[in-house]
Structure formats: structure tokens, C-alpha cells
Design a protein around this motif. Structure first.
Motif, short mmCIF file in Angstrom:
data_model
loop_
_atom_site.label_atom_id
_atom_site.label_comp_id
_atom_site.label_asym_id
_atom_site.label_seq_id
_atom_site.Cartn_x
_atom_site.Cartn_y
_atom_site.Cartn_z
N ARG A 40 -64.01 -19.82 -39.63
CA ARG A 40 -63.74 -19.57 -38.21
C ARG A 40 -63.55 -18.09 -37.91
O ARG A 40 -64.07 -17.58 -36.91
CB ARG A 40 -62.50 -20.36 -37.77
CG ARG A 40 -62.68 -21.88 -37.81
CD ARG A 40 -61.53 -22.60 -37.12
NE ARG A 40 -60.25 -22.36 -37.77
CZ ARG A 40 -59.76 -23.08 -38.78
NH1 ARG A 40 -60.49 -24.08 -39.30
NH2 ARG A 40 -58.58 -22.82 -39.30
N ARG A 41 -62.80 -17.39 -38.75
CA ARG A 41 -62.48 -16.00 -38.45
C ARG A 41 -63.58 -15.04 -38.87
O ARG A 41 -63.89 -14.08 -38.15
CB ARG A 41 -61.17 -15.60 -39.13
CG ARG A 41 -60.77 -14.16 -38.84
CD ARG A 41 -59.51 -13.74 -39.55
NE ARG A 41 -59.33 -12.29 -39.47
CZ ARG A 41 -58.46 -11.61 -40.17
NH1 ARG A 41 -57.65 -12.22 -41.02
NH2 ARG A 41 -58.38 -10.30 -40.05
N LEU A 42 -64.18 -15.29 -40.05
CA LEU A 42 -65.16 -14.35 -40.60
C LEU A 42 -66.59 -14.84 -40.48
O LEU A 42 -67.52 -14.07 -40.70
CB LEU A 42 -64.84 -14.08 -42.08
CG LEU A 42 -63.43 -13.58 -42.41
CD1 LEU A 42 -63.27 -13.43 -43.91
CD2 LEU A 42 -63.14 -12.27 -41.70
N GLY A 43 -66.76 -16.11 -40.17
CA GLY A 43 -68.11 -16.67 -40.13
C GLY A 43 -68.71 -16.82 -41.51
O GLY A 43 -69.93 -16.81 -41.67
N ILE A 44 -67.86 -16.98 -42.54
CA ILE A 44 -68.32 -17.07 -43.92
C ILE A 44 -67.99 -18.44 -44.49
O ILE A 44 -66.83 -18.87 -44.46
CB ILE A 44 -67.68 -15.97 -44.78
CG1 ILE A 44 -68.19 -14.59 -44.35
CG2 ILE A 44 -67.97 -16.20 -46.27
CD1 ILE A 44 -67.57 -13.45 -45.10
#
Length: 476
Positions: free
Chosen positions: A62-66
């Protein structure tokens, strides 16, 4: 068994283990070779250990898209297909494919550290340690383990002093030194940085009087200091000299973390203005629903129960369902919670510290602290590089109304304990990540919602310039 006798036995066992480690290391040869299958086994072991103990897969997405699991699969393919898989990195350093060395522990380390962890570090304090990391952190775990018998310190100390672990990092350091002189391009290929002479770190703290009688400045470059007593007296002398100033600016923009004890007890508790109002700061830590995670959680809670940092409200992990039945955490992410089975509540405030003597678990001593209330305005300068203890200091300073934050959003690495390390079975390389899914009183994961400053930098100004301009305008 009495607690004192148990502590003595644990300490004696650790001393013997460390001594045996040094002896075994001296008897060990300098060479070390691993097959690709052995290296892949280490990688698979690492990924499985993450599955059992790492609680932040959803937050990273969610935060890093990883997608860390997908990234792990891609990294494994890179290891399998070396050297072709690393041709693009080699070309950047002017190295032809046929000039790359064969796969070994150093190439394996490089791929995992940079192609895997490098894509999301310092998120959740996840990393594969270098010889420099090993040297820096050794003193943070081994002496405290001997001094306190604390379970989490013992876990880390046994890893850091293991002969195979020390053997790898000594070989890596020797390899780095040789390459820096003999093959700088290959050095850059493996370590992804220029070979440079080691530079002295800046002093832990520097002080300045910006405006006599009115504005004082304190810069804290790091909280990575093994000896808090060394810095407590200079800080106290500075606070005594500026107690009647209007403004105190504390600058942690370049602070790379370390020990939260420094910020909480050397800074915050010392100059807190109104000791009748010390807001509580509840935090909740949850752990993966596995046996390994539960064992680590027990060690975690044992360690924090012996210190003056974050006070656990239970002496063992509780079922997550029991915690949720007693606490309203409306913003807790339910997808993340499906993999979390245990937890505990912490008091991260300062209100329970009723004495002016604090037990620093890492040094096994009591450090008398002065009470030097500062009645003026406290400013805290923050940046995106703040992580670990410096990020937590920013969060506590903001949500406990200790200071006005100016600068940038902090990074991450929020944890309620010392870092947790794991050793890979064949190479003995160390990896680490946070095992505790830490949330605030509303259930928001601290790693997903980093601390925001009260005021962001003004256009064309850095944080210090912004604060000084605000003070000049009287706009605060």
C-alpha cells in the motif's frame, strides 16, 4: 530457579559461547565456497523466515507499491541466472559479462542486499547487513546481553558473535579492501558505491547560540551511541545554560536512528516543562501467528520489561483477539490482521517514569538525570531520512506535545524493541527486519502513516531557515 541464579547461568553460557566463537574463528581457514544450490537454499530460508515473522507485506504494497513476495521471486531468478541477470549492472561499471567473477557468497550478498532489500529499505528496518553494519551493531548487543541476560539481546548477541558469522564479515571486509585498490569497478559492482577512505562521523551532538539569551540550537547527528553516560552531562550543561531562553531548536534532520533511550530520557524527560501533564502514548504491537514469531515476541517483551523505554502491559504475548476485545482500534487494517495472532499493549509515554533515575538496559546501570524544565518553545527539525529512533522521537514529540515539528515527513523503521536479526544457514550472512506490527491507539500502522511535521519547509527554505523566519514573524 531464582532470577539472580538464572541470570548468572545465562551470562556464563553466553561468555562461553563467545569465547568458543573466537577460538573457532581463529582455527577457521580464510577460504569459503558455496554452490549455487546452497546459496539458493539460503535465499529460500530467508524468504520462509520472512513469511513466519515479517508482518508488513500489506503495508509495503500500500505505501510503497511493492509486492515483496513477487520481488523475492524475481530476485531468486537473478541468482539462478547470474551472470546474465546482472549484465546491466556490470555494464554501468564498465565490466564485460565475461569479466564478472563466478557466483559466490559476495555476489549473492550483493544481489540480495541491493536487488531485493534495496528496493524497499529502510522500510521496517529490513536489510542484509554489511561488514560495516556488523561492526557498528556488535557493541549494541553483546555487552548488554552479558550485562542483563535479556532474551532479545541474547538472541542477537549469539548471532553476532557466532564464528561463522564473524568469518563471513571478516572475509567481506578483506574482499572490500582488496577490491578498492585492485579493481574499483568490481568494488562498485558488488557494493554499489565508490571505494572511499573512511571518514570520521560527525560528533553526536553540537550546540550553538543563534541569538544570545533568546534562541539556542542543538544538533543530534545520531542516536547510535553505546554509552549514554558520555553524552548526558554535556547535554545537561547545555540545558542549564539556556533554561531561560525563548526558543530551543533541536535538529535531527541527519539523524539515522539508534537508541530511543537517548531522546526519551536524555532530552524529553529532562526538559519537560509541566510534569503534571505528561500525556500517555499507548502503542500496540502485533506479531505473526507462527511459533517462531511467538518465541521472538516473548523475548521482545522480556527485554522491554527490563528497560525504561516502552513498558509492556503484560509479561507475555496475548492473543490478538483478546487485545481487540479490550481495545477499540477502529482503523486497524483487517487484511493485515489475518496473519497476526499475538500482541501486547505498550505505554510509550513518559508518565510512568516517576523517578529521575533510569535503568538503561544496554548498559546495565542507573544514570541519575537532572530535571531542567524548559519553559520556552521547543522546535524539532525533521526530514525524510529520519528512521528508527529518530522517527520515533519525532512521533513522540508531536503526539505528546513536546515540540513543534518543522521540516519533512519522517521515514519509517518504527519498532518497540531492538532490531531482530537472523543468520542464513550456509553463508551465515545476517538479515534483519522488524517483527512487531506497531499501531497507534486508533489502530493505524506507524510504518504506513509516518509522522508529519506541524509545518513543512517554506518554499526555497530548509527547516532551520523556516523556523527562524517563523520566530522573526512571531507566527507560531
Amino acid at each position: 530457579m531464582k532470577k539472580g541464579r538464572k541470570f548468572l547461568i545465562v551470562s556464563c553460557v553466553l561468555v562461553l559461547a563467545i569465547a568458543a566463537g573466537f577460538f573457532a574463528l581463529n582455527m577457521r581457514g580464510a577460504g569459503s565456497n558455496f554452490s549455487k544450490d546452497e546459496l539458493l537454499y539460503d535465499f529460500d530460508f530467508m524468504v520462509q523466515t520472512m513469511e513466519e515473522t515479517f508482518p508488513y507485506f500489506g503495508v509495503a504494497q500500500r505505501r510503497l507499491g511493492i509486492d515483496i513476495r513477487e520481488l523475492a521471486a524475481e530476485t531468486r531468478v537473478m541468482i539462478e541466472n547470474y551472470p546474465q541477470s546482472m549484465q546491466h549492472v556490470a555494464q554501468e561499471q564498465g565490466i564485460a559479462l565475461n569479466q564478472l567473477p563466478p557466483m559466490d557468497e559476495h555476489i549473492f550478498w550483493s544481489i540480495v542486499r541491493h536487488e531485493f532489500f534495496g528496493q524497499f529499505a529502510p522500510f521496517a528496518n529490513a536489510q542484509m547487513l554489511s561488514f560495516e553494519d556488523h561492526q557498528t551493531l556488535w557493541s549494541f548487543y553483546t555487552p548488554p546481553a552479558l550485562a542483563t541476560g535479556s532474551a532479545h539481546y541474547i538472541h542477537n548477541a549469539m548471532l553476532f558473535t557466532h564464528p561463522n558469522v564473524r568469518g563471513f564479515y571478516e572475509r567481506q571486509q578483506e574482499h572490500a579492501v582488496n577490491l578498492a585498490y585492485e579493481n574499483p569497478n568490481l568494488f562498485r559492482f558488488i557494493f554499489r558505491e565508490d571505494p572511499t577512505t573512511q571518514q570520521d562521523r560527525p560528533p553526536v551532538l553540537t550546540t550553538e547560540i543563534i541569538e544570545e539569551g533568546r534562541i539556542a540550537y542543538l544538533n543530534l547527528s545520531t542516536f547510535f551511541t553505546p554509552n549514554l553516560r558520555e553524552h548526558s552531562h554535556p547535554v545537561d550543561r547545555f540545558f542549564m545554560a539556556i533554561y531561560d531562553y525563548d526558543h530551543l531548536i533541536i535538529d535531527i534532520r541527519d539523524n539515522d536512528g539508534g537508541r530511543i533511550d537517548f531522546a526519551r530520557m536524555i532530552i524529553m524527560h529532562t526538559i519537560w516543562a509541566n510534569r503534571d501533564i505528561m500525556p500517555p502514548m499507548p502503542l500496540y504491537a502485533f506479531y505473526r501467528d507462527t511459533e517462531r514469531a511467538r518465541t521472538l515476541a516473548e523475548a521482545h517483551i522480556d527485554t522491554e520489561g527490563r528497560a525504561s523505554r516502552f513498558m509492556p502491559q503484560s509479561d507475555h504475548p496475548l492473543a490478538a483477539s483478546d487485545i481487540l476485545a479490550q481495545s477499540s482500534l477502529p482503523h486497524l487494517n483487517q487484511d493485515d490482521m489475518r496473519g497476526l495472532g499475538f500482541g501486547t499493549k505498550f505505554d510509550a509515554g513518559l508518565d510512568y517514569l516517576s523517578s529521575n533515575d533510569f535503568h538503561f538496559a544496554q548498559e546495565r546501570m542507573w544514570i541519575p538525570r537532572h530535571i531542567l524544565p524548559f519553559e520556552g518553545q521547543v522546535w524539532l527539525l525533521t526530514s525524510e531520512t529520519n528512521r528508527q529512533a529518530s522517527a520515533m522521537f519525532a512521533r513522540q514529540a508531536r503526539y505528546m506535545d513536546f515540540a513543534t515539528l518543522v521540516g519533512e515527513q519522517t521515514s519509517g523503521g518504527y519498532t518497540s524493541t531492538v532490531m531482530t536479526h537472523f543468520s542464513l544457514p550456509n553463508t551465515s550472512i545476517l538479515v534483519s527486519w522488524d517483527i512487531d506490527y506497531l499501531v497507534d491507539e486508533h489502530g493505524r500502522a506507524l510504518e504506513e502513516f509516518p509522522t508529519q511535521p506541524h509545518y513543512f519547509n517554506r518554499p526555497g527554505m530548509d527547516a532551520l531557515e523556516t523556523v527562524l523566519q517563523m520566530i522573526a514573524e512571531g507566527n507560531y
